[in-house]
Structure formats: C-alpha cells, structure tokens
Write an enzyme that holds these catalytic residues in place. Structure first.
Site, PDB file in Angstrom:
ATOM      1  N   GLU A 149       3.103  -1.780   6.338  1.00 35.13           N
ATOM      2  CA  GLU A 149       4.036  -0.835   6.759  1.00 35.13           C
ATOM      3  C   GLU A 149       3.205   0.245   7.324  1.00 35.13           C
ATOM      4  O   GLU A 149       2.122   0.365   7.566  1.00 35.13           O
ATOM      5  CB  GLU A 149       4.726  -0.155   5.423  1.00 35.13           C
ATOM      6  CG  GLU A 149       3.616   0.205   4.220  1.00 35.13           C
ATOM      7  CD  GLU A 149       2.682   1.018   4.554  1.00 35.13           C
ATOM      8  OE1 GLU A 149       2.760   2.246   5.212  1.00 35.13           O
ATOM      9  OE2 GLU A 149       1.446   1.026   4.243  1.00 35.13           O
ATOM     10  N   GLY A 199      -3.139   1.554   5.359  1.00 31.96           N
ATOM     11  CA  GLY A 199      -1.853   0.902   5.578  1.00 31.96           C
ATOM     12  C   GLY A 199      -1.810  -0.076   6.727  1.00 31.96           C
ATOM     13  O   GLY A 199      -2.695  -0.555   7.065  1.00 31.96           O
ATOM     14  N   GLU A 200      -0.720  -0.035   7.371  1.00 32.57           N
ATOM     15  CA  GLU A 200      -0.308  -0.806   8.591  1.00 32.57           C
ATOM     16  C   GLU A 200      -0.938  -2.309   8.320  1.00 32.57           C
ATOM     17  O   GLU A 200      -1.088  -2.942   9.258  1.00 32.57           O
ATOM     18  CB  GLU A 200      -0.814  -0.282   9.828  1.00 32.57           C
ATOM     19  CG  GLU A 200      -2.372  -0.014   9.996  1.00 32.57           C
ATOM     20  CD  GLU A 200      -2.634   0.481  11.131  1.00 32.57           C
ATOM     21  OE1 GLU A 200      -3.554  -0.011  11.837  1.00 32.57           O
ATOM     22  OE2 GLU A 200      -2.321   1.720  11.446  1.00 32.57           O
ATOM     23  N   GLY A 201      -0.774  -2.812   7.051  1.00 32.67           N
ATOM     24  CA  GLY A 201      -1.297  -4.036   6.836  1.00 32.67           C
ATOM     25  C   GLY A 201      -2.894  -4.410   6.789  1.00 32.67           C
ATOM     26  O   GLY A 201      -3.200  -5.602   6.886  1.00 32.67           O
TER      27      GLY A 201
END
Lengths: 342, 342
Positions: free
Chosen positions: A165, A307-309
C-alpha cells in the site's frame, strides 16, 4: 467465485468467507515425499521446506510454480492527515504513485530484481476518506465496492501475490483498526510511521483514541471497523487477499498497514489468512505485535518500514529459491549419495 | 598482497593480518548522501541501507557492484568421523562434491536463482585429516598451505564472496575449534549437525572434550587451534576471507562451520571480519552463540542447517535488491516528491 462489479454488501462478503477453499493436504504430502529423497539431511533447509509446502498446499498442486509473482500496491488518501499525524504532506501519496509509474520507487527496483510484476491501483486519491475522528471512512456500499475492486485487481493469473500500500496517514489508520480488532491501548499500536516523534506522535496517539471513542461499540464487528476507521487501500487489500484464496494464489503480506487490512479477515474467520505468509516484520513496533496476534512468524526481519509492498517483494526471491531447491535438487538415488547411517 | 603458492608459515599469515585494508569511509559518506535524497523516509529500508554501506565501504567505491558474486565451497574429510559423530558416512563428502559438479545440490539451485558463480574445491578428500583426539589435524606447513590455497581460490574478480563448506564430521571440528577459541563447555558448542541425537550426540560431546584435553594449552593460539583441531576446509575458508579483505571483496559468511573458520581470524584481530556479514543464523544452536561472540547480527534466520554455502547464497538476492534500490531509485527532486514537513 462471482465478484459483482460494485456495491457488494457486507452480507455477501461474509458469504465469500463461508466458502473458503481449504489447503490441499495431498499436495503437501507429495511435497514431503519428494523432500525426503532430496540430497540433504531431513529438515536441513528449514523454512525453505515450509515455504514449498505452503505454495503446494494453497496452489493445490504438488509441483507449485512461482512463474508469475504479482505485487499489487493500493494507494489512497486519508482525511485524518489534517490532524498532523504524518511526517509527509498528503500530496506525497499521489507523487509516489507517479514515482511507481516512472519506476523510481524502492518497490520498482525490488520487483525488477525478483522478476515480479507490479500493478499500482490509485483509489480515488482526489477524494480523501473523511477524518475517522468525526465520521466513517467509508459507507458500507463504498467499503464493499472497494473490497470488490481489490478482488478484481488481482485477476490475470498470478501464482504468488504480494499485497502492499501507499497512503500518507495510513499507519494512523492501521493503528486505529488494529486497536479496534485486538484491543489494548492506542499507544500499543501507534508508532513512528514515516518518522513522527514528539508532538506529532502525541497527536497520532490522541487521534487514534478520539476515533475509537467516536465509533465505540460499532467497531466490534470487523467489517464495520474496516469501513469506519479504515480506508480504501485497506479494504482493497482485504478483498485481494480473499480473492487470492479463492483463486488458489498464496499471498505474501507486507508491513503493518497491509497486515492490519488482512487482520480484518482473520477476525471474521481465523482460518482466512492460512494462505498468507508474513513476508517480513517491519520496524514499526506494532507490526510485530500484530503478527503475533495473527500467529504469523515473519520470513524476514530487516528493519524495513517503507510499505509499498517492498518487504513482501523482497521475500519473493526467498520463495523462488525455496521452490528451486525443491524442484531442481537431485535425489539420493539420482546422485548416488548415501543415506543416513540409521 | 603476495600469496606464496605453498608452505606459507604462520608468521607470514600474521603479517598478512597486520596489513589489512581499512573500510573506505568516504565511499560510505557518499552512499549516505545519496541515500538521503532517495524517495523514501530516512532509514525506511532498514538493513538494506546498511548492506549498501557495507558493500561501498569494503569495495572502496561509492557505487558498489554485485555483478560477479561467487560462492566458494571447500570440501574436506575428517578422521574424527571414525568416532561415530555424524549421521552420515564419510563417503558422503565426495558424493556431495560430485553432486555439486552435476548441479544436484541445494546450493546449485540457490546459486542459479541468485545469478552467482559456484566453485567447489576438493581438498584431498582421499586423505582425511587425523583424528583430532589423538593428533593434529594439520601440520603448520599444511595448514598455512591450505590457507594459501583458499586465498588463491577466490582469484578471478568476484565482487561478493560467499564462503561455504562440505565435510562429514565438520560440525564436530567446528565445535572443538569454537570451544578452543571462546571457551565454555563442549556441550555449549555441540549440536545435532546433520542430525545426530542420543548416543551419537553423547559421543560427539565426548569427542570434543577429548580433543580439547589432548591439545590443552596449545590451543590458546588461534592458528594453532585451527591446525590442531580444525581441518582443511576451515583453513581454506580462513584464507579466502583474508584474501577477500585484501582484494576488497565483501564476504557473506554461511553457517556454523564457515563462521568457526572465520572466528580464527577474529581471535587474531577483532577487526579482521569487519568486511564480513553473517548471511544467516543456522539452526545448529552453536551458530547463534558464535555469531554473538563475533558481534554479528545475521541477515536471515530461516532455520537452515545444510552448510555448503546455501545460507550465504540465499542472502545474495537480498544484497542485490539492496543495491538495486540504492542505485535505481529516483531522488525527491527527480520524482517531484515532497520532502518531509519538518
């Protein structure tokens, strides 16, 4: 599984949860039978062996594949940022989505390295969800539709899914949601996120407390908690994880926010995340607490908190290597290697 | 560095240790300067950032490379196996060397996955070193020559080195060596290895105790400990690690046996392993103890206990991903992403 395009009400989400595919224990038994013949002491590859069993059990095939890993990143904005809970301005969500598109973010590089596809989904960035201290982030219809969007998002034949995300303010959201789901005090679930401290940290804790007080007992239902104190990227992640289960795609969970979204499903059905591995334990302190609550032992623990995968993407190489050993190693017979003495 | 082909006496080894290249702190400063501009919160990539600094500092360049990672596996046999300390017959050492050559071992698959070269060195497998309970594993000349062989083995331009080993009986050797170097009781350093338990475990502990008693105070000198209770693959690994330092090649340490070999250098000079990262913590219980004694925090902890360089090889993908983020990510300026609010 039929996924209506919009407006799926929570009752239908609950129905999807009632029909979850089970692990294929025959596939696992076949993995174990082959594993016992490979040229290594039994158990010597540790969690790599467990990874192969997990892939096989949830893909439903004795020889699983990781040929088309997909990283799905869901991005959304949050009205709660007006309370000064993040180290970055809310504009950064859109700027980072553009950075993903241009290939300039960390997850782009890790995805390339891992040979993984990357899809980024922009969830109405121009319409931040309302401040959770004063209203509901989403209506039931919006929440269910966003979950359905997440279900659709992973269509296309991935054989491994990483969920991530992007959303300035969303560790505040994840803290509120985790606290609603698992109890404890707001300060148990609030951490630095992108890097807040001091007064901003105090505001972040106060924000979570205010939001929980505002919504009160309504948060006892996990889907109500998701729509009231969650956000679009969290709803979409929950939907994607659910769809992956139905499509027999094993899932690597990323950090605190993605795991908080997954936790909604766990609270609805404790078996709903059995097809998910925790890719890593993030530096955000609440992530370890959340993983423990879910009974998940992370594969990696590298102090990441982006984050951001990115953490899930990093674990793809470990999963690929695990599978390569299982499929590519010689057996004792093939290699003419002696078995153990006893 | 001049490496004589054979017969390097211990005094010359000590001289090589006195001229160790230092970390390039300018390169690290340049890495940090770039890192601060990348589109992520400061520190958000955790140990990935530390890995890039490590590569830069020891390669001596602000933009390090991992284009030619090399896994060097050293194989040897040990007379101590006659005491029944392993779950496998000693023949398995040669059989596994043949398995490496045929591409059938775990490390072959992990190397392929990581895009790494693999070289396996057979160190006189037909001549097991004498039983360490009754004699010296190696003479000084043999030990120094084997260290020199290890130094030569890594020639050829690798930019990252993984050191691994194969040798039935060598967790007994590593336990004896670790106990000689760091003290404690034999049972602190003896574990299941390839999978011994019960009587065999008792024999393994007794064997270490007998060996330490036999050699007594002579083991106080780390190089004497290496030649008396060590073995050829351990001597070669120590040499390879030393040569890598001189050639500015960062090193990933594998499991208990490889780390025990490295520990000899640490006891000679506590800075001698500063260019080495612990790739993983093995399931062999003594490995965690040994890493703690060396002040090394492992990158991975996946319950592996195979040796053959497999854990170090697995970490290559993490190192490559770390470097890819550093070199490939956009800066805040390039991506038009806003900086933090403060």
């Amino acid at each position: 599984m039929n996924v209506p395009p919009t407006g799926l009400p929570f009752d239908d989400i609950r129905n999807v949860l009632r029909a979850l595919p089970l692990r294929d224990d025959d596939a696992i038994a076949q993995v174990r039978e082959r594993d016992a013949q490979l040229t290594k002491p039994a158990g010597a590859l540790g969690r790599l062996e467990e990874i192969v069993e997990w892939l096989a059990g949830w893909q439903g095939q004795a020889v699983p594949t990781v040929d088309r890993p997909l990283i799905a990143v869901f991005a959304a904005n949050h009205g709660v940022t007006a309370r000064g809970v993040s180290a970055y301005p809310a504009d950064v969500t859109r700027q980072m989505v553009e950075n993903f598109a241009a290939g300039g973010a960390a997850v782009n590089q890790i995805a390339l390295q891992a040979g993984a596809g990357l899809k980024v989904f922009d969830l109405a960035l121009d319409m931040p969800t309302p401040d959770i201290c004063a209203g509901d982030a989403l209506s039931e219809a919006e929440c269910a539709a966003t979950m359905a969007f997440g279900m659709e998002a992973i269509a296309g034949g991935a054989d491994l899914l990483c969920v991530g995300e992007m959303g300035i303010g969303n560790t505040t959201i994840a803290a509120a949601l985790s606290c609603a789901l698992f109890g404890g005090a707001p300060e148990d679930w609030v951490g630095p996120g992108t890097g807040v401290a001091g007064d901003a940290m105090t505001r972040k804790i106060e924000t979570v407390k205010t939001a929980l007080d505002h919504h009160g007992q309504a948060l006892r239902d996990p889907l109500e908690a998701l729509r009231r104190v969650g956000g679009r990227e969290l709803a979409a992640i929950a939907g994607a994880i659910l769809a992956a289960r139905h499509q027999r795609i094993p899932v690597l969970l990323d950090g605190f926010v993605a795991t908080a979204a997954a936790a909604v499903l766990y609270k609805l059905d404790e078996g709903a995340l059995d097809h998910c591995l925790a890719a890593h334990c993030a530096a955000e302190p609440a992530h370890g607490r959340l993983l423990a609550a879910l009974g998940k032992k992370p594969l990696l623990d590298l102090g990441m908190r982006l984050g951001e995968g990115s953490g899930a993407a990093l674990a793809i190489s470990i999963v690929k290597a695990a599978l390569a050993t299982h499929t590519g190693m010689a057996t004792f017979d093939q290699a003419g290697v002696s078995s153990p003495l006893d």
